[in-house]
Design an enzyme around this catalytic site. Structure first.
Site, PDB file in Angstrom:
ATOM      1  N   LYS A  38      -4.724  37.235  44.758  1.00 26.32           N
ATOM      2  CA  LYS A  38      -3.253  36.901  44.846  1.00 26.32           C
ATOM      3  C   LYS A  38      -2.459  38.209  45.056  1.00 26.32           C
ATOM      4  CE  LYS A  38       0.371  34.459  42.415  1.00 26.32           C
ATOM      5  NZ  LYS A  38       0.545  33.379  41.561  1.00 26.32           N
ATOM      6  N   ASP A  96       3.901  24.880  34.677  1.00 29.14           N
ATOM      7  CA  ASP A  96       4.248  24.454  36.040  1.00 29.14           C
ATOM      8  C   ASP A  96       3.129  23.667  36.729  1.00 29.14           C
ATOM      9  OD1 ASP A  96       5.519  24.948  38.422  1.00 29.14           O
ATOM     10  OD2 ASP A  96       4.738  26.644  39.039  1.00 29.14           O
ATOM     11  N   LEU A 122      -4.718  32.408  52.493  1.00 26.23           N
ATOM     12  CA  LEU A 122      -4.958  30.981  52.237  1.00 26.23           C
ATOM     13  C   LEU A 122      -3.548  30.005  52.073  1.00 26.23           C
ATOM     14  CD1 LEU A 122      -7.688  31.074  49.896  1.00 26.23           C
ATOM     15  CD2 LEU A 122      -7.972  30.205  52.232  1.00 26.23           C
ATOM     16  N   ALA A 123      -2.708  30.769  51.293  1.00 23.09           N
ATOM     17  CA  ALA A 123      -1.353  30.178  50.935  1.00 23.09           C
ATOM     18  C   ALA A 123      -0.425  31.286  50.610  1.00 23.09           C
ATOM     19  CB  ALA A 123      -1.423  29.420  49.576  1.00 23.09           C
ATOM     20  N   SER A 124       0.947  30.975  51.160  1.00 24.59           N
ATOM     21  CA  SER A 124       2.042  31.738  50.961  1.00 24.59           C
ATOM     22  C   SER A 124       3.280  31.426  50.396  1.00 24.59           C
ATOM     23  CB  SER A 124       2.199  32.298  52.451  1.00 24.59           C
ATOM     24  OG  SER A 124       3.405  33.398  52.172  1.00 24.59           O
TER      25      SER A 124
END
Length: 557
Positions: free
Chosen positions: A154, A289, A127-129
């Site tokens: 993750k 963050d 989905l995301a990197s």
């Protein structure tokens, strides 16, 4: 050899982006000056950009670990110029994904189970990197009711620890060199910066620790209408794989989608500020963050008028000491009341400033920072900017700040940015003030005092029997004049270290000069033995050793 090649590549990138001025006054600058004719320079378009933009482009070219380094460095506004810090915040931690089958193997090794057993499904397309890890969608096996729960996994990148260790070792070497030779090393504190980066990266490499952070934050906000934290699936979590409940939402900076969903952005912006101050001053555990990519908005249609944030990515969390927590809240209240004298006193009481600083000078400095803000519209006032400028001005008076306070500055800046994007007319002061007043009231409440006393009661009862003996011993020493005071001064230790280094350099230089004299004498005597050309071999050896010693002494300046 790899370290030398890596250092060489870094040097080429520094020269190509015309960043050699950053190393002015160091031996590295001298070596780069020698290499400059052999390195192609950047295009005129890049050369015309600001130093911050050129540094950002250079870090992006050096790879994901240096991108992460730049992101962390952007939080240290006490050490780098504001324009450079602002540019480094634009660094995007997005890199090419690694192979999905490799991710399956990492998950299997981490969990000790085949993916086909641990999950009902596992999507190999991420989905995301990012530079440290990437995220895959999955579903858990059916529960007792036959429901397959959606989750995200993750997964750490393969061999990421080795890559980070190599780059951190190189950064440590560069930091040591800069600290030894740079004229402003005491202000930059390079080894401290690299140590902080190393600690941050080490925390992000332990996904079990990130899961623990998420679990603690979820416990603080359980059942809240303001913030939702996804549940950690501990049965499917290990050091290199973290499984979380899958959540759906809208990124907090996607204004078009928020408006299309009918979200009350004004209410949402105020909630964001309240959530942050509550995390800092009630829970003492804040998401550090908190940029728009990690802060989503619940897309549930029933929450349009009472919107709720969703927190993501728990690798970096912040905590303050009780003293810093209190002094920071008092500082904010002093800002609200324009009490510059109290602000100056608090900086000294907190231990952020040396006790011998002149309060009236610090008061005048605080006034010069804050007064221009009070003449602006409330919607333009930023507590984060006031705090950053206060700390920057205070650096003239040897300000000492803990890394967690600096992390809080950066987080506050992010939160205010998100809030103002959602509601440009947001009055941050009006939202923050009631939270801070409540925190300070609770701090002095009898209930809190009793609660703190009850926590310390076992410790008090343990040491109480020893108190009469200790008091008697101390009084006896005073009467007999045997009381001794041990003084440990960091300044004296630093001076001792500097003198030792100077002594080493002098001895090395004298030895080198002596060897060169020996080489010249041998050459003049024409002794028996081997010759290389017309020069005796021992002259070559002595001259080479002397030159090397002088070079070492010069590099250690």
């Amino acid at each position: 050899m790899k370290a030398i090649l890596r250092a060489s590549r870094i040097g080429r990138v520094i020269l190509r982006y015309r960043l050699d001025a950053l190393l002015e006054g160091t031996p590295a600058e001298r070596w780069l000056r020698l290499a400059k004719p052999f390195v192609p320079r950047a295009s005129a378009e890049i050369a015309a950009q600001s130093r911050g933009a050129r540094l950002r482009l250079a870090l992006q070219e050096l790879g994901p670990i240096f991108v992460k380094f730049g992101q962390i460095l952007s939080t240290r506004r006490d050490l780098i110029p504001a324009d450079v810090a602002e540019e480094l915040t634009l660094l995007q931690d997005r890199v090419k994904p690694f192979d999905g089958q490799a991710a399956r193997l990492i998950v299997e090794a981490a969990l000790g189970l085949p993916v086909s057993v641990a999950f009902a499904s596992f999507d190999t397309v991420p989905l995301a990197s990012a530079s440290i890890a990437q995220v895959h969608a999955a579903t858990l096996p059916p529960d007792a009711n036959g429901v397959r729960r959606e989750v995200v996994v993750k997964v750490l990148r393969p061999e990421i620890e080795r890559q980070i260790d190599a780059d951190i070792a190189l950064l440590h070497s560069l930091a040591t060199l800069v600290e030894r030779t740079h004229p402003r090393a005491d202000k930059i504190r390079p080894r401290e910066v690299v140590a902080e980066i190393e600690g941050t990266l080490a925390a992000e490499l332990d996904l079990q620790r990130e899961g623990a952070n998420a679990s603690v934050l979820r416990r603080f906000w359980e059942g809240s209408d303001d913030l939702y934290v996804p549940e950690v699936i501990w049965s499917h979590t290990a050091e290199r794989a973290l499984t979380l409940e899958r959540v759906y939402g809208i990124p907090s900076d996607d204004i078009a989608k928020l408006d299309a969903a009918g979200i009350d952005r004004k209410a949402l912006a105020a909630k964001g500020v309240r959530v942050f101050y509550t995390q800092v001053f009630r829970d003492n555990f804040f998401h550090a963050d908190a940029h728009a990519g990690n802060i989503w908005v619940d897309s549930d249609p029933e929450r349009r008028l009472n919107p709720r944030f969703i927190a993501l990515d728990f690798g970096i969390m912040g905590q303050l000491s009780q003293e810093d927590q209190y002094y920071l809240a008092e500082n904010f209240m002093a800002i609200f009341h324009k009490d510059y004298r109290r602000m100056a006193e608090l900086h000294v009481e907190a231990g952020w400033m040396p006790s011998n600083v002149r309060i009236d000078e610090l008061e005048a400095a605080a006034r010069s920072v804050c007064e221009p803000y009070f003449n602006r519209p409330l919607s333009e006032i930023s507590l984060a900017q006031v705090l950053i400028k206060l700390f920057r001005v205070a650096q003239r008076y040897e300000l000492t700040l803990q890394p967690q306070l600096i992390l809080l500055q950066k987080t506050l800046l992010n939160i205010e940015g998100v809030g103002r994007q959602l509601d440009p007319r947001l009055d941050i002061w009006a939202v923050a003030r009631p939270v801070l007043e409540r925190i300070l009231r609770e701090r002095y409440s009898p209930r809190r005092v009793l609660r703190e006393l009850s926590k310390r009661l076992p410790e008090i009862m343990t040491h109480a029997p020893d108190m009469p003996r200790l008091v008697y011993s101390w009084l006896t020493q005073q009467v007999e004049g045997r009381h001794q005071i041990a003084i440990r001064s960091p300044e004296l230790l630093a001076l001792d270290l500097s003198l030792r280094k100077l002594q080493t350099r002098v001895v090395t230089a004298i030895t080198g000069s002596g060897l060169l004299v020996v080489a010249a004498v041998l050459y003049g005597l024409h002794p028996d033995g081997w010759y290389l050309g017309t020069v005796p071999v021992w002259s070559w050896i002595s001259g080479g050793a002397g030159s090397a010693a002088l070079l070492v002494a010069w590099l250690r300046r």
